[in-house]
Scaffold this active site. Structure first.
Site: not given
Length: 386
Positions: A75, A331
């Site tokens: 992604g 993340c």
């Protein structure tokens, strides 16, 4: 954690366990059909056939042409290729990019790089539920806008954005429209031929597929400046030997995840509801607050604040109890920084610093989620009223 208790994984928005059928589909491309798909011999042709079949299957599931799909490493790369590729390919008089304050860092950091390269970037605000302010967004999209990037569903609070309305605005003003659909794939019906979307990002490991493989849908009318050089793979849009096994695994994961979306949504929503019902039963009034939109939301993501406790203490204690959850996106959650999404939503500090994201998927059941919710409620009361 007691020795006979199995860990309970409630962080499916970060990554998901691979489905056994996905692994089974991938294995031949590690072993017997291991060739480089650019090679002309038998081994290469076998690999190429697997890659082509995977692309065709994904295109059929997503409602687009196979030629419009670019395989990437995930992604983040898809988002980067979309933003940087589309902006750098835009006409010289279009130097504005419009996005929102609650995007994934893959979009926000790419937007920051565009600012460094001389583009003007406008970050549209959101309301207290995480929905973008359409008036502010509309005002920001003008004749100088090259690209609009708005995520389909937020990875931290689950809020869905009105992408059809936004897409219509972008097309009306001649701007390219990118949608980060990484978190939406697997619960939302996506028919790309019917959506006013030019670019859309996906990732396999969010739907029980392998890590390290993603997709970028790029409408055939969109100009895209390549970000990787060294070969003509992916129609010269993304150089490098393709991850054939990953592509095959992605196609199988999509088949399993998208085959019966209504049933999948209902099962995930039931898990979410079971957790909320347990909190309502065990916690006092004001003991928890749900962050996000009350109805326009993903069925498998639940962001909850426990005022008086801290996210860090809750997560550490939950881990000791065998329950895995998160405080934000995968993340950034390791940084223990307050969520930029909740801050943009105007969430008060007490809720901001006590927020935990629970996300559900394969391997969860009503009993395990209820058991986990009871543990969470007990911890929240202990940490709040100690």
């Amino acid at each position: 954690m007691t020795t006979n208790q199995q860990p309970i994984y409630l962080d499916h928005a970060a990554t998901t366990p691979m489905h056994p059928e996905v692994l089974e589909a991938m294995l031949p491309y590690f072993m017997s059909s291991f060739g480089n798909p650019s090679s002309v011999h038998r081994f290469g042709r076998e690999a190429k056939a697997g890659l082509t079949a995977a692309r065709d299957a994904l295109a059929a599931r997503l409602g687009c042409s196979p030629t419009e799909l670019v395989f990437t490493s995930g992604g983040t790369e898809s988002d980067n290729l979309a933003l940087l590729g589309a902006a750098l390919a835009a006409a010289p008089d279009r130097r504005r990019v419009v996005t929102t304050a609650v995007e994934h860092h893959a979009v926000l950091h790419a937007a920051a790089e565009l600012e460094r390269l001389g583009f003007e970037v406008v970050y549209a605000p959101v309301d207290e539920t995480g929905r973008v302010d359409l008036d502010a967004l509309s005002a920001a999209i003008d004749e100088k806008t090259a690209l609009v990037s708005v995520m389909y569903a937020n990875n931290e609070v689950g809020t869905l954005q009105p992408i059809e309305t936004i897409g219509a605005l972008a097309r009306e003003r001649g701007a390219v429209f990118h949608v980060d659909a990484v978190q939406a794939l697997g619960t939302q019906s996506i028919e790309l031929s019917r959506l006013p979307v030019d670019l859309m990002s996906f990732s396999a490991h969010k739907i029980n597929g392998p890590k390290g493989v993603g997709l970028l849908y790029a409408n055939r009318r969109v100009k895209l400046h390549a970000r990787a050089f060294g070969g003509s793979q992916e129609r010269s849009r993304r150089a490098g030997t393709e991850n054939v096994a990953g592509a095959v695994g992605f196609a199988k994961a999509a088949e399993l995840a998208l085959g019966d979306l209504p049933r999948r949504r209902d099962e995930l929503a039931a898990l979410r509801d079971a957790m909320l019902e347990t909190f309502e039963r065990l916690l006092p009034d004001g003991g928890f607050v749900v962050n996000g939109h009350p109805s326009e939301s993903l069925p498998h993501v639940l962001n909850v604040s426990f005022p008086g406790a801290s996210s860090e203490s809750l997560l550490m204690n939950l881990d000791l109890e065998g329950v895995a959850a998160a405080s934000g996106s995968a993340c950034s959650s390791g940084s223990l920084q307050p969520s930029h999404v909740l801050r943009a939503m105007g969430v008060p500090d007490e809720r901001l610093r006590s927020a935990v994201r629970f996300s559900f998927g394969m391997g969860n059941c009503l009993n395990s989620v209820t058991f986990a919710a009871e543990k969470i409620a007990t911890l929240a009361k202990r940490l709040t009223y100690k």
